[in-house]
Enzyme design. Structure first.
Site, mmCIF file in Angstrom:
data_model
loop_
_atom_site.group_PDB
_atom_site.id
_atom_site.type_symbol
_atom_site.label_atom_id
_atom_site.label_comp_id
_atom_site.label_asym_id
_atom_site.label_seq_id
_atom_site.Cartn_x
_atom_site.Cartn_y
_atom_site.Cartn_z
ATOM 1 N N ARG A 39 5.051 -29.003 -26.634
ATOM 2 C CA ARG A 39 4.990 -27.668 -27.240
ATOM 3 C C ARG A 39 3.539 -27.224 -27.300
ATOM 4 O O ARG A 39 2.709 -27.869 -27.952
ATOM 5 C CB ARG A 39 5.599 -27.702 -28.647
ATOM 6 N N SER A 108 17.450 -24.203 -31.083
ATOM 7 C CA SER A 108 17.180 -24.194 -32.522
ATOM 8 C C SER A 108 18.210 -23.329 -33.244
ATOM 9 O O SER A 108 18.521 -22.219 -32.806
ATOM 10 C CB SER A 108 15.776 -23.636 -32.798
ATOM 11 N N LYS A 137 4.760 -23.888 -38.346
ATOM 12 C CA LYS A 137 5.433 -22.662 -37.939
ATOM 13 C C LYS A 137 5.505 -21.734 -39.137
ATOM 14 O O LYS A 137 6.246 -21.961 -40.079
ATOM 15 C CB LYS A 137 6.843 -22.978 -37.421
#
Length: 204
Positions: A39, A108, A137
């Site tokens: 990521r 997700s 996040k």
């Protein structure tokens, strides 16, 4: 390639800086990580493809798959083992068509409504969360807690991995909620010894 969600590592370039991305991942896998997601929201496609190739070389022979976060073209071009997307990061059916039937594909999910809308035939697993608020996040949904996680797991038609602020001490309540594993970032990437940090998930 066998899909084992027990300990799912999501990389963070900044947190991996002390040891370097490849060595952090390699050490974490030696400690027991079973799946790795690359990521990096800021890297170019070319940079990510280079990272994939270096990581795949480090993972060779381990049986640990390498998944790409969000970037379908990177997953296709790099030879990664699969892709993970969020609710707003692309179309599941299109990703399956592009990557083919053998790629690992995850999505997700934060709510029961999102669960009700998905097509489980195109997916291999779900990332459920966040369980807790997390600094990795800032725009995440409302934290579920373990009760909310258990409700989502019970309604899920697929294998599931819990995510969001999880640490080694959360293994038991995550398992008790029914999830098949934990996805972590800073609990491994931000630690002085990534191998020991990963191993702690199996010894606490």
């Amino acid at each position: 390639m066998r899909l084992d969600l027990s300990l799912y590592l999501i990389t963070d370039r900044g947190l991996c800086a002390d040891h370097g991305l490849v060595e952090t991942v390699a050490a974490a896998v030696r400690g027991g990580v079973t799946i790795v997601q690359l990521r990096d929201k800021h890297a170019s496609d070319a940079e990510l493809i280079d990272q994939v190739r270096r990581l795949k070389a480090a993972l060779a022979g381990s049986g640990v798959p390498l998944i790409i976060n969000d970037r379908l073209e990177v997953a296709r071009e790099s030879g990664a083992d699969g892709l993970h997307i969020g609710q707003d990061d692309g179309d599941v059916e299109e990703a399956r068509r592009v990557l083919g039937p053998d790629a690992i594909l995850g999505l997700s999910v934060q709510t029961r409504e999102q669960l009700a809308r998905l097509d489980p035939s195109a997916l291999d697993y779900l990332g459920l969360g966040p369980v807790f608020a997390t600094p990795s996040k800032h725009d995440h949904a409302k934290p579920l807690g373990f009760e909310g996680l258990a409700a989502l797991v019970a309604a899920s038609p697929l294998l599931s991995v819990a995510i969001g602020g999880l640490k080694a001490e959360h293994v038991r309540p995550t398992r008790d909620a029914g999830a098949h594993g934990l996805a972590v970032i800073s609990a491994i990437c931000g630690q002085p010894d990534p191998q020991a940090a990963a191993r702690a998930f199996f010894t606490t």
